[in-house]
Motif scaffolding. Structure first.
Motif, PDB file in Angstrom:
ATOM      1  N   UNK A   8       0.829  -1.206   0.000  1.00  0.00           N
ATOM      2  CA  UNK A   8       0.000   0.000   0.000  1.00  0.00           C
ATOM      3  C   UNK A   8       0.862   1.255   0.000  1.00  0.00           C
ATOM      4  N   UNK A   9       2.006   1.213   0.736  1.00  0.00           N
ATOM      5  CA  UNK A   9       2.891   2.375   0.803  1.00  0.00           C
ATOM      6  C   UNK A   9       3.544   2.643  -0.545  1.00  0.00           C
ATOM      7  N   UNK A  10       3.952   1.581  -1.214  1.00  0.00           N
ATOM      8  CA  UNK A  10       4.543   1.748  -2.545  1.00  0.00           C
ATOM      9  C   UNK A  10       3.511   2.273  -3.524  1.00  0.00           C
ATOM     10  N   UNK A  11       2.277   1.816  -3.393  1.00  0.00           N
ATOM     11  CA  UNK A  11       1.218   2.267  -4.277  1.00  0.00           C
ATOM     12  C   UNK A  11       0.929   3.763  -4.072  1.00  0.00           C
ATOM     13  N   UNK A  16       9.402   6.579  -3.575  1.00  0.00           N
ATOM     14  CA  UNK A  16       9.816   7.346  -2.407  1.00  0.00           C
ATOM     15  C   UNK A  16       9.370   6.695  -1.097  1.00  0.00           C
ATOM     16  N   UNK A  17       8.615   5.607  -1.177  1.00  0.00           N
ATOM     17  CA  UNK A  17       8.033   5.002   0.027  1.00  0.00           C
ATOM     18  C   UNK A  17       9.067   4.657   1.100  1.00  0.00           C
ATOM     19  N   UNK A  18      10.174   3.995   0.777  1.00  0.00           N
ATOM     20  CA  UNK A  18      11.149   3.696   1.838  1.00  0.00           C
ATOM     21  C   UNK A  18      11.718   4.946   2.487  1.00  0.00           C
ATOM     22  N   UNK A  19      11.978   5.969   1.684  1.00  0.00           N
ATOM     23  CA  UNK A  19      12.521   7.209   2.244  1.00  0.00           C
ATOM     24  C   UNK A  19      11.499   7.886   3.147  1.00  0.00           C
ATOM     25  N   UNK A  20      10.238   7.930   2.722  1.00  0.00           N
ATOM     26  CA  UNK A  20       9.199   8.542   3.547  1.00  0.00           C
ATOM     27  C   UNK A  20       9.086   7.800   4.878  1.00  0.00           C
ATOM     28  N   UNK A  89       1.030  10.276  -4.011  1.00  0.00           N
ATOM     29  CA  UNK A  89      -0.414  10.387  -3.787  1.00  0.00           C
ATOM     30  C   UNK A  89      -0.761  10.390  -2.296  1.00  0.00           C
ATOM     31  N   UNK A  90       0.262  10.530  -1.437  1.00  0.00           N
ATOM     32  CA  UNK A  90       0.038  10.432   0.004  1.00  0.00           C
ATOM     33  C   UNK A  90       0.068  11.780   0.699  1.00  0.00           C
ATOM     34  N   UNK A  91      -1.052  12.163   1.311  1.00  0.00           N
ATOM     35  CA  UNK A  91      -1.142  13.379   2.109  1.00  0.00           C
ATOM     36  C   UNK A  91      -0.970  12.968   3.567  1.00  0.00           C
ATOM     37  N   UNK A  92       0.067  13.470   4.212  1.00  0.00           N
ATOM     38  CA  UNK A  92       0.497  12.957   5.513  1.00  0.00           C
ATOM     39  C   UNK A  92      -0.062  13.819   6.640  1.00  0.00           C
ATOM     40  N   UNK A  93      -0.700  13.140   7.601  1.00  0.00           N
ATOM     41  CA  UNK A  93      -1.278  13.842   8.753  1.00  0.00           C
ATOM     42  C   UNK A  93      -0.810  13.174  10.046  1.00  0.00           C
ATOM     43  N   UNK A 147     -11.182  22.877   1.437  1.00  0.00           N
ATOM     44  CA  UNK A 147     -10.946  24.276   1.130  1.00  0.00           C
ATOM     45  C   UNK A 147      -9.448  24.549   1.081  1.00  0.00           C
ATOM     46  N   UNK A 148      -9.083  25.747   0.649  1.00  0.00           N
ATOM     47  CA  UNK A 148      -7.688  26.152   0.631  1.00  0.00           C
ATOM     48  C   UNK A 148      -6.839  25.207  -0.205  1.00  0.00           C
ATOM     49  N   UNK A 149      -5.670  24.880   0.310  1.00  0.00           N
ATOM     50  CA  UNK A 149      -4.763  24.006  -0.407  1.00  0.00           C
ATOM     51  C   UNK A 149      -5.307  22.611  -0.620  1.00  0.00           C
ATOM     52  N   UNK A 150      -6.196  22.164   0.277  1.00  0.00           N
ATOM     53  CA  UNK A 150      -6.757  20.817   0.120  1.00  0.00           C
ATOM     54  C   UNK A 150      -7.650  20.726  -1.110  1.00  0.00           C
ATOM     55  N   UNK A 151      -8.174  21.854  -1.555  1.00  0.00           N
ATOM     56  CA  UNK A 151      -9.036  21.848  -2.746  1.00  0.00           C
ATOM     57  C   UNK A 151      -8.232  21.713  -4.030  1.00  0.00           C
ATOM     58  N   UNK A 152      -6.917  21.823  -3.943  1.00  0.00           N
ATOM     59  CA  UNK A 152      -6.065  21.794  -5.139  1.00  0.00           C
ATOM     60  C   UNK A 152      -5.297  20.493  -5.307  1.00  0.00           C
ATOM     61  N   UNK A 153      -5.383  19.581  -4.334  1.00  0.00           N
ATOM     62  CA  UNK A 153      -4.605  18.340  -4.449  1.00  0.00           C
ATOM     63  C   UNK A 153      -5.207  17.466  -5.550  1.00  0.00           C
ATOM     64  N   UNK A 154      -4.386  16.667  -6.222  1.00  0.00           N
ATOM     65  CA  UNK A 154      -4.887  15.861  -7.351  1.00  0.00           C
ATOM     66  C   UNK A 154      -5.897  14.805  -6.914  1.00  0.00           C
ATOM     67  N   UNK A 155      -6.736  14.407  -7.852  1.00  0.00           N
ATOM     68  CA  UNK A 155      -7.645  13.296  -7.592  1.00  0.00           C
ATOM     69  C   UNK A 155      -6.829  12.025  -7.354  1.00  0.00           C
ATOM     70  N   UNK A 156      -7.340  11.179  -6.498  1.00  0.00           N
ATOM     71  CA  UNK A 156      -6.618   9.952  -6.158  1.00  0.00           C
ATOM     72  C   UNK A 156      -5.690  10.105  -4.962  1.00  0.00           C
ATOM     73  N   UNK A 157      -5.628  11.309  -4.391  1.00  0.00           N
ATOM     74  CA  UNK A 157      -4.808  11.517  -3.190  1.00  0.00           C
ATOM     75  C   UNK A 157      -5.380  10.701  -2.031  1.00  0.00           C
ATOM     76  N   UNK A 158      -4.480  10.096  -1.259  1.00  0.00           N
ATOM     77  CA  UNK A 158      -4.896   9.278  -0.115  1.00  0.00           C
ATOM     78  C   UNK A 158      -4.352   9.878   1.170  1.00  0.00           C
ATOM     79  N   UNK A 159      -5.188   9.949   2.185  1.00  0.00           N
ATOM     80  CA  UNK A 159      -4.760  10.433   3.488  1.00  0.00           C
ATOM     81  C   UNK A 159      -3.988   9.337   4.206  1.00  0.00           C
ATOM     82  N   UNK A 160      -2.740   9.639   4.566  1.00  0.00           N
ATOM     83  CA  UNK A 160      -1.893   8.691   5.301  1.00  0.00           C
ATOM     84  C   UNK A 160      -1.748   9.218   6.729  1.00  0.00           C
ATOM     85  N   UNK A 161      -2.261   8.459   7.671  1.00  0.00           N
ATOM     86  CA  UNK A 161      -2.223   8.858   9.075  1.00  0.00           C
ATOM     87  C   UNK A 161      -0.913   8.424   9.719  1.00  0.00           C
TER      88      UNK A 161
END
Length: 268
Positions: A8-11, A16-20, A89-93, A147-161
């Motif tokens: 899932x991380x590679x996907x 960049x998955x190992x570095x992240x 495609x990973x938005x990190x929170x 809203x804001x910057x979140x409204x501009x992220x590409x489709x298919x972005x996944x939230x990574x907790x």
């Protein structure tokens, strides 16, 4: 190290998955070190300084570590003081889920704020189990439009907790994964939450003030003493003859003129 991350991380992050994976652990270590240093400098009887510094550092240190990765982009949510990092495609929170060691599979999001609702539009849909008391009424969950910057992220972005556990004494553990937001702020993990490696060393990405900078030479500055200052200008006026005859004491300062205007004058 490429074999240490899940599919899932590679996907989500690509090559960049190992570095992240490694840099997130480093960022949290730096977060803890900075927050503990702030608490020590505050010399406070409470841990408020640690808590405030930790909250700030959990976002800023992640940005420090990931910003040089190819394709890494900072995203600024509306009304939020910090930027989140988008890699592939990973938005990190990152967020604190416990101050002690606890089962991350039972973790809850601390606050279901407008930001959290916007972020979870990039997460899987939560599972809903209909029971005998569900009469087909609409659920209470409200999805917020990004809203804001979140409204501009590409489709298919996944939230990574990135949930982590720490306190003012130590950084205990950290994980990453993808989850839906269920009832009562409970997380429904779509991927098994996996531990992050937390290094022992701290990295710094910018110079910090370690001593008082050298002041300019005294010869370059001229300190003016009081005696060398410019003389104040004085307004002198002679006393009226009637005042002298009636023995009226002299005034050193003129009387303040009485303001004869009133708010009512503006209406006339």
């Amino acid at each position: 190290m490429s074999g240490s991350v899940s599919p899932w991380a590679t996907d989500v992050f690509g090559k960049q998955a190992p570095a992240v994976h490694l840099l997130l652990g480093q960022a949290l270590r730096n977060m803890q070190a900075n927050a503990q240093a702030a608490q020590e400098q505050a010399d406070s009887r409470t841990n408020h300084t640690y808590g405030a510094s930790r909250w700030q550092n959990q976002f800023e240190r992640v940005q420090d570590e990931l910003t040089d990765l190819p394709g890494a982009v900072p995203v600024h949510p509306f009304g939020f003081p910090f930027e989140l990092m988008l890699v592939g495609r990973g938005l990190i929170y990152p967020f604190l889920y416990s101050k002690t060691k606890a089962d991350v599979r039972t973790a809850r999001i601390p606050h279901e704020s407008r930001l959290v609702k916007e972020l979870f539009t990039f997460a899987p849909e939560p599972k809903h189990l209909q029971d005998a008391f569900d009469f087909g009424l609409e659920g209470t969950a409200v999805m917020a439009e990004p809203r804001g910057g979140l409204a501009t992220v590409p489709q298919g972005t996944r939230l990574v907790l990135v949930p982590f556990a720490c306190n003012a004494s130590e950084l205990l553990e950290a994980h990453w994964g993808i989850a839906a937001l269920g009832e009562g702020r409970h997380l429904q993990w779509a991927t098994a939450p996996e531990p992050l490696v937390l290094p022992h060393t701290v990295t710094a990405h910018e110079s910090r003030l370690t001593s008082v900078p050298k002041q300019s030479a005294a010869s370059g500055r001229r300190h003016t003493s009081f005696a060398e200052g410019s003389q104040p200008s004085l307004t002198l006026s002679s006393r009226a003859t009637t005042d002298r005859l009636l023995d009226v004491p002299p005034q050193s300062e003129p009387e303040t003129a009485e303001d004869r205007a009133s708010e009512d004058d503006a209406t006339h």
